[in-house]
Structure formats: C-alpha cells, structure tokens
Design a protein around this motif. Sequence first.
Motif, PDB file in Angstrom:
ATOM      1  N   LYS A 194       0.844  -1.188   0.000  1.00  0.00           N
ATOM      2  CA  LYS A 194       0.000   0.000   0.000  1.00  0.00           C
ATOM      3  C   LYS A 194       0.883   1.243   0.000  1.00  0.00           C
ATOM      4  O   LYS A 194       1.351   1.710   1.029  1.00  0.00           O
ATOM      5  CB  LYS A 194      -0.893  -0.016   1.242  1.00  0.00           C
ATOM      6  CG  LYS A 194      -1.873   1.152   1.307  1.00  0.00           C
ATOM      7  CD  LYS A 194      -2.711   1.075   2.570  1.00  0.00           C
ATOM      8  CE  LYS A 194      -3.686   2.246   2.635  1.00  0.00           C
ATOM      9  NZ  LYS A 194      -4.498   2.212   3.870  1.00  0.00           N
ATOM     10  N   VAL A 195       1.123   1.771  -1.191  1.00  0.00           N
ATOM     11  CA  VAL A 195       2.006   2.935  -1.289  1.00  0.00           C
ATOM     12  C   VAL A 195       1.489   3.963  -2.286  1.00  0.00           C
ATOM     13  O   VAL A 195       1.590   5.164  -2.048  1.00  0.00           O
ATOM     14  CB  VAL A 195       3.451   2.488  -1.645  1.00  0.00           C
ATOM     15  CG1 VAL A 195       3.490   1.748  -2.965  1.00  0.00           C
ATOM     16  CG2 VAL A 195       4.398   3.669  -1.651  1.00  0.00           C
ATOM     17  N   LEU A 196       0.917   3.522  -3.407  1.00  0.00           N
ATOM     18  CA  LEU A 196       0.372   4.460  -4.391  1.00  0.00           C
ATOM     19  C   LEU A 196      -1.068   4.784  -4.013  1.00  0.00           C
ATOM     20  O   LEU A 196      -2.019   4.250  -4.582  1.00  0.00           O
ATOM     21  CB  LEU A 196       0.431   3.861  -5.798  1.00  0.00           C
ATOM     22  CG  LEU A 196       1.819   3.710  -6.416  1.00  0.00           C
ATOM     23  CD1 LEU A 196       1.715   3.097  -7.801  1.00  0.00           C
ATOM     24  CD2 LEU A 196       2.531   5.050  -6.494  1.00  0.00           C
ATOM     25  N   GLU A 197      -1.208   5.667  -3.051  1.00  0.00           N
ATOM     26  CA  GLU A 197      -2.536   6.005  -2.554  1.00  0.00           C
ATOM     27  C   GLU A 197      -2.942   7.397  -3.020  1.00  0.00           C
ATOM     28  O   GLU A 197      -2.257   8.038  -3.793  1.00  0.00           O
ATOM     29  CB  GLU A 197      -2.541   5.923  -1.026  1.00  0.00           C
ATOM     30  CG  GLU A 197      -2.167   4.542  -0.508  1.00  0.00           C
ATOM     31  CD  GLU A 197      -3.079   3.448  -1.024  1.00  0.00           C
ATOM     32  OE1 GLU A 197      -4.310   3.621  -0.980  1.00  0.00           O
ATOM     33  OE2 GLU A 197      -2.562   2.421  -1.494  1.00  0.00           O
ATOM     34  N   GLY A 198      -4.075   7.865  -2.546  1.00  0.00           N
ATOM     35  CA  GLY A 198      -4.594   9.167  -2.943  1.00  0.00           C
ATOM     36  C   GLY A 198      -3.697  10.317  -2.498  1.00  0.00           C
ATOM     37  O   GLY A 198      -2.675  10.127  -1.831  1.00  0.00           O
ATOM     38  N   ASN A 199      -4.073  11.509  -2.891  1.00  0.00           N
ATOM     39  CA  ASN A 199      -3.383  12.754  -2.545  1.00  0.00           C
ATOM     40  C   ASN A 199      -2.080  12.958  -3.312  1.00  0.00           C
ATOM     41  O   ASN A 199      -1.309  13.864  -2.990  1.00  0.00           O
ATOM     42  CB  ASN A 199      -3.085  12.833  -1.031  1.00  0.00           C
ATOM     43  CG  ASN A 199      -4.351  12.794  -0.201  1.00  0.00           C
ATOM     44  OD1 ASN A 199      -5.365  13.376  -0.585  1.00  0.00           O
ATOM     45  ND2 ASN A 199      -4.291  12.101   0.916  1.00  0.00           N
ATOM     46  N   LEU A 200      -1.790  12.113  -4.304  1.00  0.00           N
ATOM     47  CA  LEU A 200      -0.673  12.405  -5.185  1.00  0.00           C
ATOM     48  C   LEU A 200      -1.062  13.568  -6.096  1.00  0.00           C
ATOM     49  O   LEU A 200      -2.220  13.723  -6.467  1.00  0.00           O
ATOM     50  CB  LEU A 200      -0.315  11.177  -6.034  1.00  0.00           C
ATOM     51  CG  LEU A 200       0.351  10.007  -5.311  1.00  0.00           C
ATOM     52  CD1 LEU A 200       0.496   8.832  -6.265  1.00  0.00           C
ATOM     53  CD2 LEU A 200       1.709  10.407  -4.764  1.00  0.00           C
ATOM     54  N   ALA A 201      -0.089  14.357  -6.476  1.00  0.00           N
ATOM     55  CA  ALA A 201      -0.374  15.500  -7.337  1.00  0.00           C
ATOM     56  C   ALA A 201      -0.899  15.033  -8.682  1.00  0.00           C
ATOM     57  O   ALA A 201      -0.366  14.091  -9.281  1.00  0.00           O
ATOM     58  CB  ALA A 201       0.893  16.330  -7.526  1.00  0.00           C
ATOM     59  N   GLY A 202      -1.960  15.674  -9.150  1.00  0.00           N
ATOM     60  CA  GLY A 202      -2.572  15.251 -10.400  1.00  0.00           C
ATOM     61  C   GLY A 202      -1.683  15.424 -11.610  1.00  0.00           C
ATOM     62  O   GLY A 202      -1.837  14.727 -12.607  1.00  0.00           O
ATOM     63  N   ASN A 203      -0.712  16.350 -11.541  1.00  0.00           N
ATOM     64  CA  ASN A 203       0.196  16.569 -12.664  1.00  0.00           C
ATOM     65  C   ASN A 203       1.510  15.823 -12.507  1.00  0.00           C
ATOM     66  O   ASN A 203       2.526  16.172 -13.115  1.00  0.00           O
ATOM     67  CB  ASN A 203       0.467  18.061 -12.843  1.00  0.00           C
ATOM     68  CG  ASN A 203       1.112  18.674 -11.603  1.00  0.00           C
ATOM     69  OD1 ASN A 203       1.093  18.078 -10.525  1.00  0.00           O
ATOM     70  ND2 ASN A 203       1.676  19.864 -11.766  1.00  0.00           N
ATOM     71  N   VAL A 255      -2.465  10.454 -13.264  1.00  0.00           N
ATOM     72  CA  VAL A 255      -2.806  10.313 -11.850  1.00  0.00           C
ATOM     73  C   VAL A 255      -4.160  10.972 -11.590  1.00  0.00           C
ATOM     74  O   VAL A 255      -4.391  12.109 -12.012  1.00  0.00           O
ATOM     75  CB  VAL A 255      -1.735  10.973 -10.969  1.00  0.00           C
ATOM     76  CG1 VAL A 255      -2.105  10.863  -9.493  1.00  0.00           C
ATOM     77  CG2 VAL A 255      -0.383  10.339 -11.225  1.00  0.00           C
ATOM     78  N   PRO A 256      -5.079  10.278 -10.917  1.00  0.00           N
ATOM     79  CA  PRO A 256      -6.389  10.879 -10.619  1.00  0.00           C
ATOM     80  C   PRO A 256      -6.240  12.110  -9.732  1.00  0.00           C
ATOM     81  O   PRO A 256      -5.248  12.267  -9.015  1.00  0.00           O
ATOM     82  CB  PRO A 256      -7.143   9.761  -9.894  1.00  0.00           C
ATOM     83  CG  PRO A 256      -6.410   8.509 -10.241  1.00  0.00           C
ATOM     84  CD  PRO A 256      -4.980   8.902 -10.428  1.00  0.00           C
ATOM     85  N   SER A 257      -7.228  12.944  -9.761  1.00  0.00           N
ATOM     86  CA  SER A 257      -7.226  14.102  -8.877  1.00  0.00           C
ATOM     87  C   SER A 257      -7.454  13.661  -7.435  1.00  0.00           C
ATOM     88  O   SER A 257      -7.953  12.560  -7.179  1.00  0.00           O
ATOM     89  CB  SER A 257      -8.330  15.083  -9.298  1.00  0.00           C
ATOM     90  OG  SER A 257      -9.606  14.485  -9.157  1.00  0.00           O
ATOM     91  N   GLY A 258      -7.081  14.499  -6.500  1.00  0.00           N
ATOM     92  CA  GLY A 258      -7.193  14.147  -5.088  1.00  0.00           C
ATOM     93  C   GLY A 258      -8.612  13.866  -4.639  1.00  0.00           C
ATOM     94  O   GLY A 258      -8.842  13.157  -3.669  1.00  0.00           O
ATOM     95  N   GLU A 259      -9.592  14.410  -5.372  1.00  0.00           N
ATOM     96  CA  GLU A 259     -10.985  14.221  -4.977  1.00  0.00           C
ATOM     97  C   GLU A 259     -11.608  12.970  -5.591  1.00  0.00           C
ATOM     98  O   GLU A 259     -12.790  12.689  -5.385  1.00  0.00           O
ATOM     99  CB  GLU A 259     -11.825  15.443  -5.391  1.00  0.00           C
ATOM    100  CG  GLU A 259     -11.426  16.749  -4.707  1.00  0.00           C
ATOM    101  CD  GLU A 259     -10.178  17.363  -5.309  1.00  0.00           C
ATOM    102  OE1 GLU A 259      -9.873  17.032  -6.483  1.00  0.00           O
ATOM    103  OE2 GLU A 259      -9.496  18.136  -4.609  1.00  0.00           O
ATOM    104  N   SER A 260     -10.825  12.224  -6.359  1.00  0.00           N
ATOM    105  CA  SER A 260     -11.374  11.045  -7.029  1.00  0.00           C
ATOM    106  C   SER A 260     -11.767   9.981  -6.003  1.00  0.00           C
ATOM    107  O   SER A 260     -11.207   9.905  -4.908  1.00  0.00           O
ATOM    108  CB  SER A 260     -10.349  10.470  -8.006  1.00  0.00           C
ATOM    109  OG  SER A 260     -10.036  11.406  -9.015  1.00  0.00           O
TER     110      SER A 260
END
Length: 310
Positions: A194-203, A255-260
């Motif tokens: 579990k490492v590629l989780e949400g809150n990554l920058a969309g760009n 990368v999805p947006s943080g709100e995805s």
Amino acid sequence: CRFMEKYSNWRDGPTGIHPFLKKTQLKSSFSLFNVLAAFILISIRIPLILFMFSFFLPLLIFLPTQFFERLFSRLLLFLLGFYTLPPAPTTSSSKLPVDLLLSNRISFIELLYITYTHAPIFIFPTNSPPESGKIVTASLLTSIWMYLTEPPIHPTTKTTLASEVARLRSSKRTLFLAPEGASSNGDGLLQPLKVLEGNLAGNLRIQVVGIRYGDKTPAYRGPGENLIWYFLKLAASPSNSIRVKFAREESVPTVPSGESSEVRWSEWRNSVYGFIATNAGVKRTQLTAVDKVEFLDYFNKTHEKKNYVD
C-alpha cells in the motif's frame, strides 16, 4: 520436484509461479576451459571491484553527487560483465526528469542501471507493517544493501509517497520506487504494498519500467544463498545482460485528482501495475512482500540453506 513441493505454500495458485525460489539458470557445458575462464575472470574482476569500492566509498558517503553515483554504477556494472546497457528513453520536450519511476524488483543490479541512467532518490515502501502506507528514503549504498539482504522495513517517520513527492519536486530529482516491496526471481510480479494512494499531485509525471535479465545472468539472490558465493557467480560469468523496457510516458495513465473516488484510484493503480508486468514480460501473482518474509523465515528455520547452492 521435492524441493519445489516443500515450499508449495508459496506457489501462486492462479499462475503456478513460485517467485521466491531461484530459477535454474541455463548451464554452460562443463569443461576445463570453462573452469579456467571462470577462475581468470574472478581473479581479475574481484580485486578491481574491491579497489573500486575502496576508492568510491568515501566519495559516496561524504560527497554523494550524481556524477560519482553514475560513474560508480557504470564501472561496477562493467566489472560484473554488463558491458553494454539498454539506452534510457529521452524525456519530453520540457527536458525535466520524470517525478516518479516505477519498476519491478529482482536484483540490486537494476539499482545500478537506474542510477546510471536517472541518478534518482530511492524510496522503499515499509513492509512491517505492510498496511502502513509509509515510505523511507535511502542512499544508493543503503539501497543496494537492502536489495541484497531484504530486511524488514519499519516506518520510522510519517512520510508518505505523496508528501515526499511534494517535498522533492523542486529538486528536479526522480524518485525511484519498486512497489512490490520485496525481490522476486523475475518469473512473476508480486502484489504491490500500500504505497500508491490518494493525494498524489494530479500533474505528477510517472514513467514505468520493466526489468528482465538474460537466461545466463545469475541476477536474483536465492534464499539462503551465501553473499560471497552470489558475487563470485556474477564475477565468473563471462557476459551478463539486462533487458529494460520503458513504457512511453504519455501512455501511462494520468494520476487521478485528489478528490477522485477510491474506485478510480484502484483502477489507476491496477492499470499502472499492469504496465509494469507488461513491460517486464511477466504475469501478476497474488503473493506479496509479506509472503516473502514468511517464506524466508520458514526457509531459514528448515536449514535448507545448508544444502542450497546453485
């Protein structure tokens, strides 16, 4: 065979792959010439490698510049028989390095290759506990040691991949991550931690790479394999090879947006891991780094390593 069946609990059910045992390398025909050639190669390469380490060690510890790291990596690869290397892809017109490079994990050798081509900052997902979602950063030398020994990686800080990416983007350095969290023999891809989780920058700019080695290249260090014996086998091989396939940067899903939603993030992660497996030319398994830890613990307790010399 009996050896394989003894560890059948760690064979992947859907694929039948056992990713933790050392693969049987294609054997060269035994002859006096081959033995003599191996002896000569070891006699030349090992002293040169030791001399190179004594020269570069202070530089890599006290002056770890990208130049010295690249030079050290290329020289060590050459001395280990990797005379030619696959070219790295050129980046986009921005000429800036990618933010995150994702790869499968087999051997410390790919760390040398990636250092030579990208000079990244190495990050490791914590595998104890595996569900923490935290990461640790490591130097080149520490990363090599961690690949060789595979110790439990505990979350010493609250650092996540998202926070580390945000912190280091201004440095224009690439982050290198193998999401599996443990090495496999190259036959199959482990499930990622579990490492590629949400809150990554969309760009976020991501590049995916798949690693494979030549059939006669003893890259993977098998369970219980003596470290000195492992390096002697590498040094005795006349020529070793690494196959590296990069996915085109523009083909990697954005990368999805943080709100995805979590469903969207799950789809994105699944697509990215699929790219790694495709580029490495392997199937995805249901085994994880946690299974690797359990396997090594059982392997060592059975003392099989006393008789395990390939």
